[in-house]
Design a protein around this motif. Structure first.
Motif, mmCIF file in Angstrom:
data_model
loop_
_atom_site.group_PDB
_atom_site.id
_atom_site.type_symbol
_atom_site.label_atom_id
_atom_site.label_comp_id
_atom_site.label_asym_id
_atom_site.label_seq_id
_atom_site.Cartn_x
_atom_site.Cartn_y
_atom_site.Cartn_z
ATOM 1 N N TYR A 84 -43.287 -53.988 37.929
ATOM 2 C CA TYR A 84 -44.705 -54.135 38.600
ATOM 3 C C TYR A 84 -43.910 -55.467 38.881
ATOM 4 C CZ TYR A 84 -45.563 -52.445 34.486
ATOM 5 O OH TYR A 84 -45.651 -51.356 33.333
ATOM 6 N N SER A 85 -44.458 -56.247 39.545
ATOM 7 C CA SER A 85 -44.583 -57.819 40.113
ATOM 8 C C SER A 85 -43.656 -58.706 39.522
ATOM 9 C CB SER A 85 -45.878 -58.251 40.739
ATOM 10 O OG SER A 85 -46.652 -58.217 40.391
ATOM 11 N N ASN A 86 -43.603 -59.670 40.226
ATOM 12 C CA ASN A 86 -43.555 -60.991 39.000
ATOM 13 C C ASN A 86 -44.004 -61.457 38.263
ATOM 14 O OD1 ASN A 86 -40.182 -60.434 40.277
ATOM 15 N ND2 ASN A 86 -40.459 -62.103 42.240
ATOM 16 N N PRO A 87 -45.248 -62.354 38.871
ATOM 17 C CA PRO A 87 -45.997 -61.731 37.890
ATOM 18 C C PRO A 87 -46.254 -60.864 36.579
ATOM 19 C CG PRO A 87 -46.904 -62.909 40.294
ATOM 20 C CD PRO A 87 -45.574 -62.050 40.373
ATOM 21 N N GLU A 88 -46.483 -60.246 37.088
ATOM 22 C CA GLU A 88 -46.982 -58.964 35.964
ATOM 23 C C GLU A 88 -46.068 -59.133 34.729
ATOM 24 O OE1 GLU A 88 -47.425 -56.250 38.470
ATOM 25 O OE2 GLU A 88 -49.694 -56.194 38.775
ATOM 26 N N GLY A 143 -45.859 -61.702 32.599
ATOM 27 C CA GLY A 143 -46.188 -61.804 31.486
ATOM 28 C C GLY A 143 -46.391 -61.318 30.487
ATOM 29 N N LEU A 144 -45.649 -60.112 31.014
ATOM 30 C CA LEU A 144 -44.911 -58.898 30.011
ATOM 31 C C LEU A 144 -43.480 -59.766 29.062
ATOM 32 C CD1 LEU A 144 -44.507 -55.957 31.733
ATOM 33 C CD2 LEU A 144 -46.354 -56.042 29.598
ATOM 34 N N LEU A 145 -43.271 -60.578 30.030
ATOM 35 C CA LEU A 145 -41.860 -61.312 29.491
ATOM 36 C C LEU A 145 -42.771 -62.319 28.481
ATOM 37 C CD1 LEU A 145 -39.413 -63.099 28.630
ATOM 38 C CD2 LEU A 145 -40.257 -64.632 30.996
ATOM 39 N N LEU A 146 -44.123 -63.175 28.746
ATOM 40 C CA LEU A 146 -45.243 -64.374 27.715
ATOM 41 C C LEU A 146 -45.265 -63.657 26.286
ATOM 42 C CD1 LEU A 146 -46.529 -65.993 29.470
ATOM 43 C CD2 LEU A 146 -44.577 -66.954 29.154
ATOM 44 N N PHE A 169 -46.351 -48.571 26.094
ATOM 45 C CA PHE A 169 -46.740 -47.803 27.424
ATOM 46 C C PHE A 169 -46.224 -48.952 28.803
ATOM 47 C CE2 PHE A 169 -49.918 -45.974 25.278
ATOM 48 C CZ PHE A 169 -49.943 -44.418 25.192
ATOM 49 N N THR A 170 -46.220 -50.081 28.601
ATOM 50 C CA THR A 170 -45.761 -50.774 30.389
ATOM 51 C C THR A 170 -44.314 -50.658 30.211
ATOM 52 O OG1 THR A 170 -45.538 -52.680 29.125
ATOM 53 C CG2 THR A 170 -48.270 -52.344 30.036
ATOM 54 N N GLY A 171 -43.394 -50.994 29.027
ATOM 55 C CA GLY A 171 -42.194 -51.433 29.341
ATOM 56 C C GLY A 171 -42.079 -52.336 29.176
ATOM 57 N N ALA A 172 -40.629 -53.460 29.717
ATOM 58 C CA ALA A 172 -40.868 -55.151 29.507
ATOM 59 C C ALA A 172 -40.979 -55.781 30.527
ATOM 60 C CB ALA A 172 -38.869 -54.871 29.238
ATOM 61 N N GLY A 173 -40.812 -54.590 31.350
ATOM 62 C CA GLY A 173 -41.028 -55.703 33.186
ATOM 63 C C GLY A 173 -39.495 -56.196 33.519
#
Length: 146
Positions: free
Chosen positions: A14-18, A21-24, A126-130
């Motif tokens: 994932y990019s930094n913005p994505e 978003g996952l962090l938030l 499905f996404t993981g943590a980022g």
């Protein structure tokens, strides 16, 4: 093919913005659920008799221990992004028990919050943590080993 350990700590590409978003998402859902888990944790260690629902028939003490693990400890893991995919599983199972057993006969309104939590946990599964996570640091170390 990725090893099981690498899959567990895979944070996605994932990019930094994505990733932010996952962090938030992780921090928000973890902090909100932590408030539910903390009360149950205090109840578990209160020293009194355990009075807790037994929705799946394993006994009140075992039910309380499992939900404390899901709501308290897994929430902390999610906040820090540690074993995010694994941590989402007990949390998701807990919400599915609430949706289909505890509030199975209730209206949609009673199930709505648990459904939202379940959707978030399923998304994190499905996404993981980022990138902004302990999983990312672990996956970088695992990637260097051949």
């Amino acid at each position: 093919m990725k090893t099981l350990t690498k899959r567990i700590f895979d944070t996605g590409n994932y990019s930094n913005p994505e990733s932010f978003g996952l962090l938030l998402l992780r921090m928000g859902v973890g902090a909100f659920m932590l408030t539910h888990g903390f009360g149950k944790l205090m109840s578990l260690f209160s020293g009194g008799p355990i009075q807790f629902a037994d929705p799946i028939g394993i006994g009140p003490a075992a039910s309380l221990i499992l939900i404390v693990f899901a709501e308290f400890f897994c929430s902390i893991f999610l906040i820090f992004g540690f074993a995010t995919r694994l941590s989402a599983i007990p949390s998701l199972i807990g919400m599915l028990v609430v949706i289909f057993i505890v509030h199975g006969a209730d209206s949609f309104g009673k199930k709505e919050i648990a459904l939202l939590y379940a959707l978030i946990y399923l998304t994190l599964l499905f996404t993981g943590a980022g990138k902004f996570s302990i999983d990312y640091l672990i996956s970088k170390k695992l990637g260097k080993k051949k």
